[in-house]
Design a protein around this motif. Structure first.
Motif, short mmCIF file in Angstrom:
data_model
loop_
_atom_site.label_atom_id
_atom_site.label_comp_id
_atom_site.label_asym_id
_atom_site.label_seq_id
_atom_site.Cartn_x
_atom_site.Cartn_y
_atom_site.Cartn_z
N ALA A 64 0.83 -1.21 0.00
CA ALA A 64 0.00 0.00 0.00
C ALA A 64 0.87 1.26 0.00
O ALA A 64 0.54 2.25 -0.66
CB ALA A 64 -0.93 -0.01 1.22
N MET A 65 1.98 1.21 0.72
CA MET A 65 2.89 2.35 0.76
C MET A 65 3.48 2.62 -0.61
O MET A 65 3.63 3.78 -1.03
CB MET A 65 4.01 2.05 1.76
CG MET A 65 4.89 3.22 2.14
SD MET A 65 6.18 2.70 3.30
CE MET A 65 5.17 2.14 4.67
N ALA A 66 3.82 1.56 -1.34
CA ALA A 66 4.38 1.72 -2.68
C ALA A 66 3.33 2.21 -3.67
O ALA A 66 3.62 3.01 -4.56
CB ALA A 66 4.99 0.41 -3.16
N ALA A 67 2.10 1.72 -3.52
CA ALA A 67 1.05 2.08 -4.48
C ALA A 67 0.48 3.48 -4.21
O ALA A 67 0.29 4.26 -5.15
CB ALA A 67 -0.08 1.05 -4.42
N VAL A 68 0.21 3.79 -2.95
CA VAL A 68 -0.39 5.09 -2.60
C VAL A 68 0.38 5.68 -1.42
O VAL A 68 -0.09 5.65 -0.28
CB VAL A 68 -1.89 4.94 -2.25
CG1 VAL A 68 -2.55 6.32 -2.19
CG2 VAL A 68 -2.61 4.04 -3.23
N PRO A 69 1.57 6.23 -1.66
CA PRO A 69 2.37 6.76 -0.55
C PRO A 69 1.72 7.95 0.15
O PRO A 69 2.01 8.22 1.32
CB PRO A 69 3.69 7.17 -1.22
CG PRO A 69 3.36 7.33 -2.67
CD PRO A 69 2.26 6.36 -2.95
N SER A 70 0.83 8.66 -0.53
CA SER A 70 0.18 9.82 0.08
C SER A 70 -0.71 9.42 1.25
O SER A 70 -1.09 10.28 2.06
CB SER A 70 -0.63 10.58 -0.96
OG SER A 70 -1.61 9.74 -1.55
N TYR A 110 8.24 7.06 0.18
CA TYR A 110 8.23 7.08 -1.28
C TYR A 110 9.31 6.16 -1.86
O TYR A 110 9.21 5.73 -3.02
CB TYR A 110 8.42 8.50 -1.79
CG TYR A 110 7.15 9.30 -1.84
CD1 TYR A 110 6.42 9.44 -3.01
CD2 TYR A 110 6.65 9.91 -0.69
CE1 TYR A 110 5.24 10.16 -3.05
CE2 TYR A 110 5.46 10.64 -0.72
CZ TYR A 110 4.76 10.76 -1.91
OH TYR A 110 3.58 11.47 -1.94
N GLY A 111 10.34 5.84 -1.08
CA GLY A 111 11.36 4.92 -1.55
C GLY A 111 10.88 3.49 -1.68
O GLY A 111 11.50 2.67 -2.37
N ALA A 112 9.74 3.17 -1.04
CA ALA A 112 9.20 1.82 -1.14
C ALA A 112 8.78 1.48 -2.56
O ALA A 112 8.84 0.32 -2.98
CB ALA A 112 8.01 1.66 -0.19
#
Length: 318
Positions: A64-70, A110-112
């Motif tokens: 989820a962090m990689a797909a939607v970091p916001s 965002y680095g994910a």
């Protein structure tokens, strides 16, 4: 023994046979017994393991962090102000700022995306190569198996990181996209051997089963037998190996980027952030520790998840 005791003993034996699942006996009155599948047994074993749930939650969070970091940070990782250099936590920057005045936490989040993208695509390409080579070698056997097995042994003997460094040194382009796919291609070309061996072993076992012999007697061709009857049996062990390999690919990408050979700035990845944090760790250790922790937890989560799935699908380990 009285007639009543004889009838009671017979009913008790029948009940025990029904519970054990012998054909033609019900588990309960009026409820026919349904044979359990390997996947059903594996899922029942997995859902009792805390390690499986912990690793699965971590993997879902990273995805989820990689797909939607916001969703995880409202700050822009490229909003860098030198006046905030090595400043403490403030304004949503829970871990403070790095040497360029960038939000350390936002850059780790965002680095994910780049790190997980490299790992996932490398695992997919690795799986495609391993399935083709392993199935062809295991199904046809003889000289085909001998040649492909020697190829596997040769590639397996090449150190992955050393060979990746040598090959990626030849990539002189400054395009972020080209470098990204170059890293994916190199990791996949060098990392498919273990999965291919697992697929080959599964195919050798599956092709001796009765249903494969029946399909062959009914006139099924090699292609239909391989992809319709043998492939489903080879997928499960391959998925387990690739789940563990995905974590290894993420770590390999971070290592290559840390050495300045993989991804390069302005791309944001954990390896690049760790390298930048190492240079300025005397001023502040947080920009080094935060991406390192993200990387370590992600790699550990994929390895733990793969180990849990492997144990659940292996009847000998139950």
């Amino acid at each position: 023994m009285s007639d009543f005791e004889t009838v009671a003993a017979t009913e008790d034996q029948a009940a025990r046979r029904g519970v054990s699942g012998e054909p033609g006996t019900p588990d309960r009155v009026g409820v026919p017994h349904k044979p359990r599948s390997l996947a059903g047994d594996a899922w029942r074993d997995l859902r009792r393991k805390p390690v499986f749930w912990i690793s699965l939650v971590l993997v879902v969070l990273v995805a989820a962090m990689a797909a939607v970091p916001s969703l995880f940070t409202a700050n822009d990782p490229r909003d860098c102000v030198l006046s905030r250099q090595h400043a403490g936590p403030s304004g949503g920057a829970v871990f403070g700022y790095d040497f360029q005045g960038c939000d350390t936490y936002a850059r780790a989040v965002y680095g994910a995306r780049a790190s997980l993208l490299v790992g996932a695509l490398s695992a997919l390409l690795t799986g495609a190569i391993a399935l083709v080579v392993g199935m062809v070698a295991g199904y046809f056997g003889r000289w085909v198996d001998a040649v492909l097995s020697r190829v596997i042994d040769i590639v397996l003997g090449i150190p992955l990181l050393l060979a990746a460094i040598v090959l990626l040194k030849r990539v002189s382009t400054s395009s972020d996209t080209v470098r990204l796919f170059a890293v994916i291609f190199v990791l996949a070309v060098l990392g498919w051997t273990t999965a291919a061996r697992v697929v080959r072993s599964s195919v050798i076992t599956a092709k001796e089963q009765d249903y494969v012999a029946a399909a062959r007697m009914l006139g099924a061709g090699h292609g239909r037998i391989m992809w319709r009857h043998i492939l489903p049996n080879a997928l499960a062990p391959a998925i387990v190996v690739l789940t563990i390999a995905l974590g290894s690919f993420i770590a390999a990408e971070a290592t290559l980027s840390f050495l300045g050979i993989g991804l390069k700035a302005p791309t944001i990845s954990w390896g690049i952030e760790i390298d930048a944090g190492r240079v300025h760790m005397r001023e502040s250790a947080t920009p080094l520790v935060v991406p390192s922790a993200f990387l370590a937890l992600t790699v550990l989560a994929f390895i733990m998840l793969g180990d849990a799935i492997r144990d659940a699908f292996d009847p000998k380990l139950r």
